[in-house]
Design a protein around this motif. Structure first.
Motif, PDB file in Angstrom:
ATOM      1  N   THR A  18       0.894  -1.233   0.084  1.00 57.17           N
ATOM      2  CA  THR A  18       0.127  -0.031  -0.011  1.00 57.17           C
ATOM      3  C   THR A  18       0.952   1.448   0.178  1.00 57.17           C
ATOM      4  N   ALA A  19       0.314   2.461  -0.275  1.00 55.62           N
ATOM      5  CA  ALA A  19       1.030   3.610  -0.501  1.00 55.62           C
ATOM      6  C   ALA A  19       1.359   4.052   0.963  1.00 55.62           C
ATOM      7  N   CYS A  22       4.373   2.145   2.048  1.00 58.32           N
ATOM      8  CA  CYS A  22       5.574   2.858   1.390  1.00 58.32           C
ATOM      9  C   CYS A  22       6.090   3.821   2.116  1.00 58.32           C
ATOM     10  N   ALA A  23       5.037   4.835   2.378  1.00 57.74           N
ATOM     11  CA  ALA A  23       5.211   6.245   3.011  1.00 57.74           C
ATOM     12  C   ALA A  23       6.060   6.100   4.442  1.00 57.74           C
ATOM     13  N   LEU A  82       8.836  10.560  -3.670  1.00 51.14           N
ATOM     14  CA  LEU A  82       8.887   9.406  -3.451  1.00 51.14           C
ATOM     15  C   LEU A  82      10.139   8.429  -2.807  1.00 51.14           C
ATOM     16  N   ASP A  86       8.313   3.156  -2.642  1.00 44.68           N
ATOM     17  CA  ASP A  86       7.264   3.467  -3.681  1.00 44.68           C
ATOM     18  C   ASP A  86       7.782   3.145  -4.994  1.00 44.68           C
ATOM     19  N   TYR A 118       0.236   6.506  -9.564  1.00 51.15           N
ATOM     20  CA  TYR A 118       0.571   6.242  -7.981  1.00 51.15           C
ATOM     21  C   TYR A 118       0.733   7.247  -7.161  1.00 51.15           C
ATOM     22  N   GLU A 121      -2.523   8.617  -5.860  1.00 50.91           N
ATOM     23  CA  GLU A 121      -3.236   7.617  -5.028  1.00 50.91           C
ATOM     24  C   GLU A 121      -2.375   7.767  -3.629  1.00 50.91           C
ATOM     25  N   ARG A 122      -1.161   7.957  -3.664  1.00 55.23           N
ATOM     26  CA  ARG A 122      -0.156   8.258  -2.412  1.00 55.23           C
ATOM     27  C   ARG A 122      -0.740   9.333  -1.758  1.00 55.23           C
ATOM     28  N   CYS A 126      -2.210   9.366   1.850  1.00 57.41           N
ATOM     29  CA  CYS A 126      -1.521  10.178   3.098  1.00 57.41           C
ATOM     30  C   CYS A 126      -2.337  11.211   3.864  1.00 57.41           C
TER      31      CYS A 126
END
Length: 166
Positions: A18-19, A22-23, A82, A86, A118, A121-122, A126
């Motif tokens: 998932t974003a 990743c974050a 990113l 990511d 992407y 989405e990210r 967030c």
């Protein structure tokens, strides 16, 4: 940096899906990599990922070295916020068909679109997470992930009971 080779990252982050994951992954951010190792090195790192995805697809319409390099710089210039996780997720999703079929070709525009999609989405994920955290902090009865999961499980259980009663 051997730890962040394409193969090593693929192994280490294969469950990062998932974003938000990743974050919060603590992997290096492209902007930081550019500052530490230079723009040329960071673009070359991104290029390794592009070559990897081309090899995976084994399509006849591949990008030449100049196209790979230009695409890498475009990604670095526009998606510098990113991180390595990511990048992994974008290319992993592409390999799984998340962004659609390739139809025998891969090019810079297509890869750039994967990153654009992407990134949106990210940013949304967030932002929503931050809003939820802010609302929970102000609430007398905050909704945590555990409480939300518990509530959803109760709803599912009640639905099963209702269904079985019929």
């Amino acid at each position: 940096m051997k730890r962040y080779s394409v193969a090593a990252v693929q192994r280490e982050l294969r469950k990062t899906q998932t974003a938000i994951a990743c974050a919060t992954s603590c992997t290096p951010v492209l902007a930081t990599m550019r500052k530490m190792y230079g723009e040329r090195w960071t673009a070359a790192y991104i290029a390794l990922w592009i070559v990897n995805v081309q090899d995976f697809f084994n399509v006849s319409g591949k990008m030449n070295d100049a196209q790979v390099e230009e695409t890498a710089y475009m990604i670095l210039d526009d998606f510098w916020a990113l991180n390595v996780a990511d990048i992994h997720l974008v290319f992993s999703r592409a390999k799984k068909g998340y962004y659609g079929q390739l139809y025998g070709r891969i090019d810079g525009s297509l890869i750039y679109d994967w990153f654009r999609s992407y990134f949106e989405e990210r940013c949304d994920a967030c932002e929503n997470r931050t809003i939820r955290q802010s609302e929970n902090a102000r609430s007398d009865n905050p909704v945590t992930d555990d409480r939300a999961t518990e509530f959803i499980q109760k709803l599912i259980q009640n639905k099963r009971i209702d269904h079985e009663a019929r």
